[in-house]
Design an enzyme around this catalytic site. Structure first.
Site, short mmCIF file in Angstrom:
data_model
loop_
_atom_site.label_atom_id
_atom_site.label_comp_id
_atom_site.label_asym_id
_atom_site.label_seq_id
_atom_site.Cartn_x
_atom_site.Cartn_y
_atom_site.Cartn_z
N ALA A 78 2.84 20.78 -31.66
CA ALA A 78 3.68 22.53 -31.88
C ALA A 78 4.37 22.50 -30.62
O ALA A 78 3.83 22.56 -29.63
CB ALA A 78 1.98 23.34 -32.27
N HIS A 86 12.83 23.91 -21.07
CA HIS A 86 11.18 22.43 -21.28
C HIS A 86 11.61 23.22 -23.05
O HIS A 86 11.74 21.62 -23.25
CB HIS A 86 10.70 23.32 -21.22
CG HIS A 86 9.49 22.16 -20.59
ND1 HIS A 86 9.53 21.05 -19.75
CD2 HIS A 86 8.66 22.01 -21.98
CE1 HIS A 86 8.76 19.99 -20.74
NE2 HIS A 86 7.58 20.70 -21.26
#
Length: 152
Positions: A78, A86
Site C-alpha cells: 500500500a 516520494h
C-alpha cells in the site's frame, strides 16, 4: 480460431506472496484476502509462502528471487500519497520492477499494490468498500499460472 480460457482452480502450483511491512495496517488485510482466496481456489496451504519486505521498493528484488521457487509471485503493498514526491518515485519504480521481473523470468508476477491518495482510499481498496486487492491478485495469479501452463 484459437481461444484460450483457463480454470480459476489450481491444486498443484506453488504461490509466493511478497508483502510490504510499511503500512502494515493495510497490507495485513491484503494478505488475509489473498491467502483466503488462494485457499478458496484450491491451493494447498503447503503451496503458499509469505515473505515480508520493509517496503514496496524492495518487492521487485524479492519477487525475482522467489520466481525460482514458485509458479507465481503475488506482490502486495500500500503506497499512500504524502506531501512529498516520494509517492511518485516509489509507486513508479515498484510497478516497473514488478513488470520487469515477470517479463525477464516468464513467471507470473502479480501486481497487487494499492496506490492511493489517502488512507481512506487505501482502506476502501483493502477490503472495505471497493473489494480487496489481495483477493483479486490471488485470482489473477491462479489464472495466469494456468494460462502460462496452457500456452507453453
Amino acid at each position: 480460431m484459437n481461444e484460450y480460457r483457463v480454470s480459476l482452480v489450481n491444486t498443484g502450483a506453488k504461490f509466493a506472496i511478497v508483502v510490504s511491512r510499511f503500512n502494515e495496517f493495510i497490507t495485513k488485510s491484503l494478505l488475509d484476502g489473498c491467502v483466503d482466496e488462494l485457499l478458496r481456489l484450491g491451493v494447498s496451504k503447503d503451496n503458499i509462502s509469505i515473505t515480508w519486505t520493509p517496503g514496496a521498493f524492495e518487492i521487485p528484488l524479492t519477487a525475482k528471487l522467489l520466481t525460482k521457487k514458485a509458479d507465481a509471485v503475488i506482490c502486495l503493498a500500500a503506497i499512500i500519497r504524502g506531501e512529498t514526491p516520494h509517492f511518485d518515485f516509489v509507486s513508479s519504480e515498484t510497478a516497473k520492477g514488478i513488470a520487469s521481473v515477470s517479463l525477464a523470468t516468464e513467471v507470473p508476477v502479480i501486481y497487487g499494490v494499492i496506490t492511493a491518495d489517502s488512507v481512506d482510499q487505501a482502506i476502501d481498496r483493502a477490503g472495505s468498500k471497493a473489494g480487496n486487492r489481495g483477493r483479486s491478485a490471488a485470482r489473477s495469479a491462479v489464472e495466469m499460472v494456468n494460462l502460462v501452463e496452457k500456452l507453453k
